[in-house]
Design an enzyme around this catalytic site. Structure first.
Site, short mmCIF file in Angstrom:
data_model
loop_
_atom_site.label_atom_id
_atom_site.label_comp_id
_atom_site.label_asym_id
_atom_site.label_seq_id
_atom_site.Cartn_x
_atom_site.Cartn_y
_atom_site.Cartn_z
N GLU A 126 -12.50 0.99 -28.36
CA GLU A 126 -13.80 0.44 -28.74
C GLU A 126 -14.91 1.03 -27.88
O GLU A 126 -15.96 0.43 -27.70
CB GLU A 126 -13.80 -1.09 -28.65
CG GLU A 126 -13.70 -1.64 -27.25
CD GLU A 126 -12.28 -1.89 -26.75
OE1 GLU A 126 -12.15 -2.50 -25.68
OE2 GLU A 126 -11.30 -1.50 -27.40
N ASP A 157 -19.62 0.26 -25.01
CA ASP A 157 -18.35 -0.45 -25.19
C ASP A 157 -18.62 -1.77 -25.89
O ASP A 157 -19.54 -2.51 -25.52
CB ASP A 157 -17.70 -0.69 -23.83
CG ASP A 157 -16.28 -1.20 -23.96
OD1 ASP A 157 -15.40 -0.41 -24.33
OD2 ASP A 157 -16.06 -2.41 -23.70
N ILE A 158 -17.81 -2.07 -26.92
CA ILE A 158 -17.96 -3.34 -27.64
C ILE A 158 -17.46 -4.47 -26.75
O ILE A 158 -16.33 -4.42 -26.23
CB ILE A 158 -17.18 -3.33 -28.97
CG1 ILE A 158 -17.65 -2.18 -29.88
CG2 ILE A 158 -17.31 -4.68 -29.68
CD1 ILE A 158 -16.83 -2.00 -31.14
#
Length: 192
Positions: free
Chosen positions: A111, A68-69
């Site tokens: 994301e 996950d960003i």
């Protein structure tokens, strides 16, 4: 001479043939997320279920890595969604490049990405996760205007058969553990 019903039937048949072909094209395209050219969530789920059964049958490891960003909303808010899309696309490319040719790399959320690593022991998967985390941290992500930014990712890792739990849930818990410890980390709830 064709009757009105015959003409209607001929047009309807042509329409249905075109609609079926169009639907097949859409269905094929729907298996990938166009922006990142990665598998979508549905294709990921199908691959996961199939590989998990195979891993159980062959008594081999299957590792799920959820990536996950960190603070991606800030990227979109600061630079705009088109630039956020550029970051997603470049991250997808980086993840494909960092994976083996037979690993399954998918974008499973806004994301959020996932990598399925078949026949990959947990300790090795943690090493791969750390290599990916460092590659992302050191990468310059180019925006549409030529400006470069840096991002970080958090990674959750879980491996079958090392966990008796659902590995999707375990990888997700590990991801949130990484986020709660300050982000830009690779975490697992399992011992390596």
């Amino acid at each position: 001479m064709m009757t009105l019903g015959g003409i209607f039937t001929a047009y309807l048949t042509q329409f249905l043939i075109k609609a079926k072909t169009h639907f097949q094209m859409i269905e094929k395209a729907a298996t990938f997320v166009f922006l990142t050219e990665l598998n979508n969530h549905r294709t990921f789920d199908e691959a996961f279920n199939s590989l998990l059964l195979e891993a159980k049958d062959k008594n081999e490891a299957l590792t799920l890595m959820i990536i996950d960003i960190d603070h991606f909303k800030k990227v979109n808010d600061t630079y705009g969604h088109p630039n956020g899309d550029m970051v997603l696309k470049q991250l997808g490319e980086l993840l494909k490049d960092a994976s083996r040719s037979f690993d399954i790399v998918s974008r499973i959320g806004g994301e959020e990405f996932a990598i399925l690593l078949y026949d990959c022991p947990h300790k090795h998967a943690l090493t791969i996760g750390e290599r990916i985390r460092m590659a992302v941290r050191n990468q310059e992500f180019m925006l549409n205007e030529g400006k470069a930014i840096q991002i970080t990712v958090s990674v959750g890792v879980a491996t079958y058969p090392d966990t008796n739990e659902n590995i999707k849930e375990e990888a997700d818990k590990a991801l949130y553990k990484a986020k709660s410890y300050g982000r830009n980390l690779v975490c697992s709830n399992q011992s390596a």
